[in-house]
Design a protein around this motif. Structure first.
Motif, PDB file in Angstrom:
ATOM      1  N   UNK A   1     -31.134   3.136  33.374  1.00  0.00           N
ATOM      2  CA  UNK A   1     -31.183   2.597  32.018  1.00  0.00           C
ATOM      3  C   UNK A   1     -30.063   1.599  31.745  1.00  0.00           C
ATOM      4  N   UNK A   2     -28.852   1.977  32.120  1.00  0.00           N
ATOM      5  CA  UNK A   2     -27.720   1.091  31.862  1.00  0.00           C
ATOM      6  C   UNK A   2     -27.856  -0.243  32.559  1.00  0.00           C
ATOM      7  N   UNK A   3     -28.351  -0.220  33.784  1.00  0.00           N
ATOM      8  CA  UNK A   3     -28.512  -1.460  34.538  1.00  0.00           C
ATOM      9  C   UNK A   3     -29.576  -2.353  33.907  1.00  0.00           C
ATOM     10  N   UNK A   4     -30.621  -1.752  33.344  1.00  0.00           N
ATOM     11  CA  UNK A   4     -31.668  -2.542  32.683  1.00  0.00           C
ATOM     12  C   UNK A   4     -31.058  -3.401  31.581  1.00  0.00           C
ATOM     13  N   UNK A   5     -30.286  -2.779  30.703  1.00  0.00           N
ATOM     14  CA  UNK A   5     -29.670  -3.529  29.600  1.00  0.00           C
ATOM     15  C   UNK A   5     -28.669  -4.552  30.123  1.00  0.00           C
ATOM     16  N   UNK A   6     -27.907  -4.171  31.143  1.00  0.00           N
ATOM     17  CA  UNK A   6     -26.913  -5.079  31.726  1.00  0.00           C
ATOM     18  C   UNK A   6     -27.577  -6.322  32.308  1.00  0.00           C
ATOM     19  N   UNK A   7     -28.651  -6.123  33.064  1.00  0.00           N
ATOM     20  CA  UNK A   7     -29.325  -7.250  33.720  1.00  0.00           C
ATOM     21  C   UNK A   7     -30.028  -8.148  32.703  1.00  0.00           C
TER      22      UNK A   7
ATOM     23  N   UNK B   1     -38.489  -2.419  27.464  1.00  0.00           N
ATOM     24  CA  UNK B   1     -38.956  -2.898  26.156  1.00  0.00           C
ATOM     25  C   UNK B   1     -37.807  -2.912  25.155  1.00  0.00           C
ATOM     26  N   UNK B   2     -36.955  -1.898  25.184  1.00  0.00           N
ATOM     27  CA  UNK B   2     -35.787  -1.862  24.307  1.00  0.00           C
ATOM     28  C   UNK B   2     -34.876  -3.062  24.576  1.00  0.00           C
ATOM     29  N   UNK B   3     -34.589  -3.309  25.856  1.00  0.00           N
ATOM     30  CA  UNK B   3     -33.689  -4.403  26.225  1.00  0.00           C
ATOM     31  C   UNK B   3     -34.282  -5.761  25.858  1.00  0.00           C
ATOM     32  N   UNK B   4     -35.595  -5.908  26.066  1.00  0.00           N
ATOM     33  CA  UNK B   4     -36.266  -7.163  25.716  1.00  0.00           C
ATOM     34  C   UNK B   4     -36.252  -7.389  24.210  1.00  0.00           C
ATOM     35  N   UNK B   5     -36.568  -6.331  23.454  1.00  0.00           N
ATOM     36  CA  UNK B   5     -36.642  -6.479  22.006  1.00  0.00           C
ATOM     37  C   UNK B   5     -35.265  -6.693  21.381  1.00  0.00           C
ATOM     38  N   UNK B   6     -34.235  -6.188  22.021  1.00  0.00           N
ATOM     39  CA  UNK B   6     -32.875  -6.485  21.556  1.00  0.00           C
ATOM     40  C   UNK B   6     -32.640  -7.996  21.576  1.00  0.00           C
ATOM     41  N   UNK B   7     -33.067  -8.636  22.663  1.00  0.00           N
ATOM     42  CA  UNK B   7     -32.926 -10.093  22.789  1.00  0.00           C
ATOM     43  C   UNK B   7     -33.821 -10.817  21.793  1.00  0.00           C
ATOM     44  N   UNK B   8     -35.077 -10.384  21.702  1.00  0.00           N
ATOM     45  CA  UNK B   8     -36.033 -11.089  20.840  1.00  0.00           C
ATOM     46  C   UNK B   8     -35.678 -10.958  19.365  1.00  0.00           C
ATOM     47  N   UNK B   9     -35.185  -9.778  18.968  1.00  0.00           N
ATOM     48  CA  UNK B   9     -34.806  -9.610  17.558  1.00  0.00           C
ATOM     49  C   UNK B   9     -33.610 -10.504  17.228  1.00  0.00           C
ATOM     50  N   UNK B  10     -32.697 -10.628  18.154  1.00  0.00           N
ATOM     51  CA  UNK B  10     -31.541 -11.512  17.936  1.00  0.00           C
ATOM     52  C   UNK B  10     -31.984 -12.969  17.815  1.00  0.00           C
ATOM     53  N   UNK B  11     -32.953 -13.367  18.665  1.00  0.00           N
ATOM     54  CA  UNK B  11     -33.459 -14.742  18.653  1.00  0.00           C
ATOM     55  C   UNK B  11     -34.454 -14.990  17.531  1.00  0.00           C
TER      56      UNK B  11
END
Length: 252
Positions: free
Chosen positions: A68-74, A123-133
């Protein structure tokens, strides 16, 4: 063809459908953020894409999606590399499985953790980026097996693919009318490493190139959902959902 260059992040990109999507998106002029565990294969793929499409930007990173941690990091590192990520394709998956109660809980658990829990992290990591953008396109690769509960070795796999489809559909409902789009793809038999043991002669098996072309077309059009290739899988999806169990068992 895409009218705008987009940066696309693809997980599980070292082989099969992920690698072929990378090739076809590069041909359409996209920049690519590719990740997988087998980085030597990613390096070979990057060299191939640069040879065929010298202007394409391809960045690669090692990723075990069950970390999990690596997913968010990458995902965050790719965002920093490119400045933005326009599309994330959650493609990494596992096809292991055994009939329930036959002593292979380990295989079924591994499939569940890779195909659902790891997809949730992505999906969590992707949506973190998309919500910011306040912009982006999330693509969830499900499966035709999500149409109905499947028997034997497919039971857990099918359940995970139904789960990720519902995860993405829930997001789509939440984001309706907003600039973040969600696509769910339901591939049928498309030749890949995951199904290499399936008989080559099956009339329903599409080549990797043809099957992925249908996937890429649906993604580029940002369809809400698509059964790919459309023939025969769009009409078969109706049969799979509603066929009586004796008929369903004959079909699968």
């Amino acid at each position: 063809m895409a009218t705008e260059r987009k940066t696309i992040l693809i997980t599980g990109a070292s082989s099969g459908l992920g690698a072929e999507m990378a090739r076809q998106f590069a041909a359409l002029g996209h920049d690519l953020a590719l990740c997988a565990r087998r980085t030597e294969r990613l390096e070979q793929l990057r060299e191939e894409i640069h040879r065929d499409h010298p202007h394409a930007r391809v960045e690669i990173k090692d990723l075990d999606v069950t970390d999990d941690g690596q997913v968010f990091e990458v995902f965050r590192a790719f965002k920093a590399d490119f400045g933005r990520i326009d599309r994330v394709i959650i493609n990494a998956g596992l096809g292991k499985g055994a009939p329930l109660g036959t002593g292979r809980y380990d295989a079924n658990r591994q499939t569940a953790m890779t195909n659902f829990v790891a997809a949730l992290a992505q999906a969590e990591a992707a949506m973190e980026i998309f919500r910011e953008q306040n912009a982006g396109h999330l693509v969830m690769i499900s499966s035709m097996s999500a149409m109905r509960g499947m028997p034997k070795t497919l039971t857990t796999y099918a359940a995970t693919k139904a789960g990720v489809a519902h995860l993405a559909e829930g997001l789509r409902t939440e984001l309706h009318g907003k600039p973040i789009k969600v696509t769910v793809l339901y591939p049928g038999y498309i030749r890949s490493e995951m199904n290499e043991k399936v008989e080559q002669s099956t009339p329903l098996m599409a080549s990797t190139e043809k099957g992925v072309r249908a996937m890429v077309d649906a993604i580029e059009k940002e369809k809400a959902s698509a059964h790919v290739p459309a023939l025969p899988w769009a009409p078969l999806s109706v049969v799979m959902r509603h066929a009586p169990i004796p008929l369903l068992k004959k079909l699968i």
